[in-house]
Design an enzyme around this catalytic site. Sequence first.
Site, PDB file in Angstrom:
ATOM      1  N   ASP A  40       0.822  -1.203  -0.063  1.00 54.67           N
ATOM      2  CA  ASP A  40       0.106  -0.039   0.133  1.00 54.67           C
ATOM      3  C   ASP A  40       1.029   1.098   0.006  1.00 54.67           C
ATOM      4  OD1 ASP A  40      -2.223  -1.491   0.150  1.00 54.67           O
ATOM      5  OD2 ASP A  40      -2.418  -1.484   2.182  1.00 54.67           O
ATOM      6  N   TYR A  68       6.805  -8.416   8.454  1.00 53.82           N
ATOM      7  CA  TYR A  68       6.322  -7.016   8.577  1.00 53.82           C
ATOM      8  C   TYR A  68       6.690  -6.622   9.972  1.00 53.82           C
ATOM      9  CZ  TYR A  68       3.677  -7.850   4.362  1.00 53.82           C
ATOM     10  OH  TYR A  68       3.280  -8.165   2.995  1.00 53.82           O
ATOM     11  N   ASP A  82      -6.720   1.746   8.060  1.00 46.85           N
ATOM     12  CA  ASP A  82      -5.621   2.230   8.305  1.00 46.85           C
ATOM     13  C   ASP A  82      -5.948   3.720   8.373  1.00 46.85           C
ATOM     14  OD1 ASP A  82      -5.951   3.538   5.848  1.00 46.85           O
ATOM     15  OD2 ASP A  82      -4.679   2.070   4.820  1.00 46.85           O
ATOM     16  N   ARG A 186      -3.405  -4.634   7.726  1.00 46.97           N
ATOM     17  CA  ARG A 186      -4.317  -3.939   7.940  1.00 46.97           C
ATOM     18  C   ARG A 186      -5.392  -4.800   8.829  1.00 46.97           C
ATOM     19  NH1 ARG A 186      -6.807  -0.977   3.289  1.00 46.97           N
ATOM     20  NH2 ARG A 186      -5.590  -2.631   2.051  1.00 46.97           N
TER      21      ARG A 186
END
Length: 308
Positions: A40, A68, A82, A186
């Site tokens: 993203d 991540y 988000d 997310r």
Amino acid sequence: MTAAGLFIADKPRGPSSFAVIGRVRHLYGVRQVGHAGTLDPLASGVLPVLVGEATKLVPYLMGLEKEYQATAHLGVATDTYDAEGRVTRRVDGAAVSALGEDEIRAALASFVGQIAQRPPIYSAIKKDGKRLYQLARAQSHEGEGEGEAALVPDEREVVVHEIRLEDITLPEVRFTVRCGKGTYIRSLAHDLGQRLGVGAHLVALRRTRVGPFASTQAVDPFTLGEAPALLPLARAVEHLPLLEVDDDAARRLRLGQQAPLARCAPGPVEGRETDTHRVLRQDGELIALAEWRPGPPGHWSLARVLRG
């Protein structure tokens, strides 16, 4: 000769993954460029980019394990999961302050394993032939926000190998995730807020690893004045089992002749993770990808042929 190989990009926060592709196209003067795993715009980190002939290998990188570093903000939920989204829930700060480390750690641990995860409605997954984010925006405009509640993405099975709690500075929680293909961080942040009863959304995300490719190897393409040397094609598929062939067999395979594969040992035994092998010439150059078809009778088949 047209450039071909692997570029490990360190995507900065802000540009889209498509913008990274555009920058790499400009650097190498090659139109044929692809990537293995969208990030993203608000996310940063490792984005393997395949240039020229290497784009044939994109499908074989998509399933690589990813890692991540994420930060979730507790107490506020949004429709995009988000910081860019519309706030859909906000709780009193006292409810967030009352959360303890053990409670947060247990909630994170509950997402480890093979889980059913619902992707964000603002994502690139297709539903009825259209991207979810397109459907969500259309319904939002038509219903002034009410349409979004009616759009419910299907749950998908994903695998989360590990979640490590790194820091708690309420209302923010920082954690590291090691996961398989298709996992939305997310959604993990959103679901963490649901599990804790206070809502949450993702405020920071950095991908630190894709398979063997780590952030220490990655370069921000927007900072480069000239194109660095690309990694060889063979580096992109080092995770696949190996078949090695001589020069004559390599030449024939590149002509599309499958007969040289018949001299190779039988394919993987039952239960092996993959039946796709990388075919290297003795000097290490990637010639092709071959798949073992169990039959009966079992035989090898060319899946991709790479030009020299």
